[in-house]
Enzyme design. Structure first.
Site, short mmCIF file in Angstrom:
data_model
loop_
_atom_site.label_atom_id
_atom_site.label_comp_id
_atom_site.label_asym_id
_atom_site.label_seq_id
_atom_site.Cartn_x
_atom_site.Cartn_y
_atom_site.Cartn_z
N LYS A 59 0.83 -1.21 0.00
CA LYS A 59 0.00 0.00 0.00
C LYS A 59 0.87 1.26 0.00
O LYS A 59 0.60 2.20 -0.75
CB LYS A 59 -0.95 -0.01 1.21
CG LYS A 59 -1.96 -1.15 1.18
CD LYS A 59 -2.97 -1.08 2.31
CE LYS A 59 -2.34 -1.39 3.65
NZ LYS A 59 -1.90 -2.80 3.74
N THR A 60 1.90 1.30 0.84
CA THR A 60 2.78 2.46 0.87
C THR A 60 3.51 2.61 -0.46
O THR A 60 3.66 3.72 -0.98
CB THR A 60 3.80 2.33 2.02
OG1 THR A 60 3.10 2.21 3.26
CG2 THR A 60 4.70 3.55 2.08
N THR B 124 -5.68 -1.31 7.08
CA THR B 124 -5.75 -2.77 7.21
C THR B 124 -7.11 -3.21 7.74
O THR B 124 -7.38 -4.40 7.79
CB THR B 124 -4.64 -3.26 8.17
OG1 THR B 124 -4.77 -2.58 9.43
CG2 THR B 124 -3.26 -3.00 7.59
N ARG C 69 6.47 -8.02 1.83
CA ARG C 69 7.31 -7.47 2.89
C ARG C 69 8.05 -8.58 3.63
O ARG C 69 9.24 -8.47 3.92
CB ARG C 69 6.47 -6.66 3.87
CG ARG C 69 7.30 -6.05 5.03
CD ARG C 69 6.41 -5.35 6.02
NE ARG C 69 5.73 -4.21 5.40
CZ ARG C 69 4.66 -3.62 5.92
NH1 ARG C 69 4.11 -4.08 7.04
NH2 ARG C 69 4.10 -2.59 5.31
N ASP D 12 -1.20 6.66 6.32
CA ASP D 12 -1.21 5.23 6.62
C ASP D 12 -2.09 4.97 7.84
O ASP D 12 -2.22 5.83 8.72
CB ASP D 12 0.22 4.76 6.90
CG ASP D 12 0.36 3.26 6.81
OD1 ASP D 12 -0.58 2.59 6.32
OD2 ASP D 12 1.43 2.74 7.21
#
Length: 342
Positions: free
Chosen positions: A67-68, A161, A220, A112
């Protein structure tokens, strides 16, 4: 003599540069999420043709799926500056007002964990997203007045999330919502191969597959495991390459098993199966049994165990599924067959 602090700072800068290089900088480089990539591509192209800021974007999905990175790509492909913030950092309406009033025209603002913003800030954000203005309250009591403050047009990219925690008025103001899904092993192998090339580590196909299999469908985690494999190869063998045996030895050292379960995952399963007879058992009791906070067990451990069918949630508590017994090699209390260790 060189100052050791200068060497440490240079090392830190190198690591930051590597970390940045691991993130793709364009949608064409981004692996996986084909549907979201196609939708974002269309949205950004339309905004570019019309010479306007792109619509506000909400990216929802589990942690670690990009997402980032996608927010950074939105700014890069829009050729606009990017401002980074987070929901927990915005705990008052004044925090948000200061942030919004400092944005330059067309800037991309990334927040975020947007569902963790203070409610007063959320309510201010409604007007900012829709009309590009906010109302500042001056004074208190009967003499208080509201002064409207015009904002430069901007694009908000929110990441969450837990999209269910967003109030409907906020969710409805996003022009596009992208739902990110877990990655398949083939996609993870592509992510790992690209990252390995950036890190300067050669990996055979079987080593790539082994890391991908233990990465829980999450880029990640894949990149984190790759870095630990690189470290192992650097210390125990060739700094420029890692074999399948290197991967297996490194991940065994870091308590990551053949399907990606770590120490805490196995502790939860072991407690549920061996100490509580497979359940049902309450979350708080299970958390105490493994020495962790209930929120950690619920948000970090459970999602993956539920997804792979090892743990079930019922109104009476958590239960171990047959696959969990199989993985631990334990006979089920109901007389089920003895499963071999996986």
């Amino acid at each position: 003599m060189a100052d050791p602090r200068d060497a440490a700072e240079a090392l830190d800068e190198t690591e930051l540069a590597i970390e940045g290089a691991l993130r793709p900088s364009s949608l064409s480089e981004f692996v996986g999420q084909p549907k979201v990539r196609g939708q974002l591509q269309l949205l950004l192209q339309a905004a570019r043709i019309q010479e306007r800021s792109a619509d506000h974007i909400l990216l929802a999905g589990p942690p670690g799926l990009g997402k980032t990175t996608l927010a950074m790509i939105v700014a890069h492909e829009s050729e606009r500056p990017l401002r980074l913030s987070s929901g927990p950092a915005i705990q008052h309406a004044g925090d948000l007002a200061a942030l919004l009033s400092s944005l330059t025209p067309g800037e991309v603002l990334f927040i975020d964990e947007i569902h963790r913003m203070a409610r007063s800030a959320e309510e201010m954000l409604y007007l900012a997203m829709e009309d590009f203005r906010i109302d500042i309250m001056v004074g208190k009591g009967a003499g208080a007045t509201s002064i409207p403050l015009e904002l430069a047009p901007f694009t908000l990219v929110g990441a969450t999330t837990r999209s269910g925690l967003l109030p409907n008025p906020l969710r409805d103001r996003f022009g596009f919502t992208g739902h990110l899904e877990y990655y398949g092993e083939d996609e993870l192998e592509q992510v790992i191969a690209r990252s390995a090339a950036v890190l300067g580590v050669r990996l055979p196909a079987d080593a790539l597959s082994e890391i991908a299999r233990r990465s829980r469908g999450t880029p990640r985690i894949a990149n984190r495991l790759l870095r630990r494999v690189r470290d192992y190869a650097l210390v125990h063998g060739d700094a420029d390459s890692a074999s399948l045996s290197d991967v297996q030895a490194a991940l065994e050292l870091y308590d990551v098993d053949a399907i990606g379960l770590d120490r805490l995952d196995r502790a939860v399963l072991d407690a549920l199966v061996r100490r509580f007879g497979g359940g049902p058992v309450g979350l708080s009791t299970l958390a105490v049994a493994v020495g962790e906070e209930a929120e950690t067990v619920e948000s970090v451990v459970e999602p993956y165990l539920v997804r792979i069918g090892f743990l079930g949630r019922t109104p009476r508590g958590r239960i171990a599924m047959p696959e969990a017994y199989a993985h631990l090699g334990v006979t089920r209390p109901d007389g089920g067959a003895l499963f071999d260790d996986l």
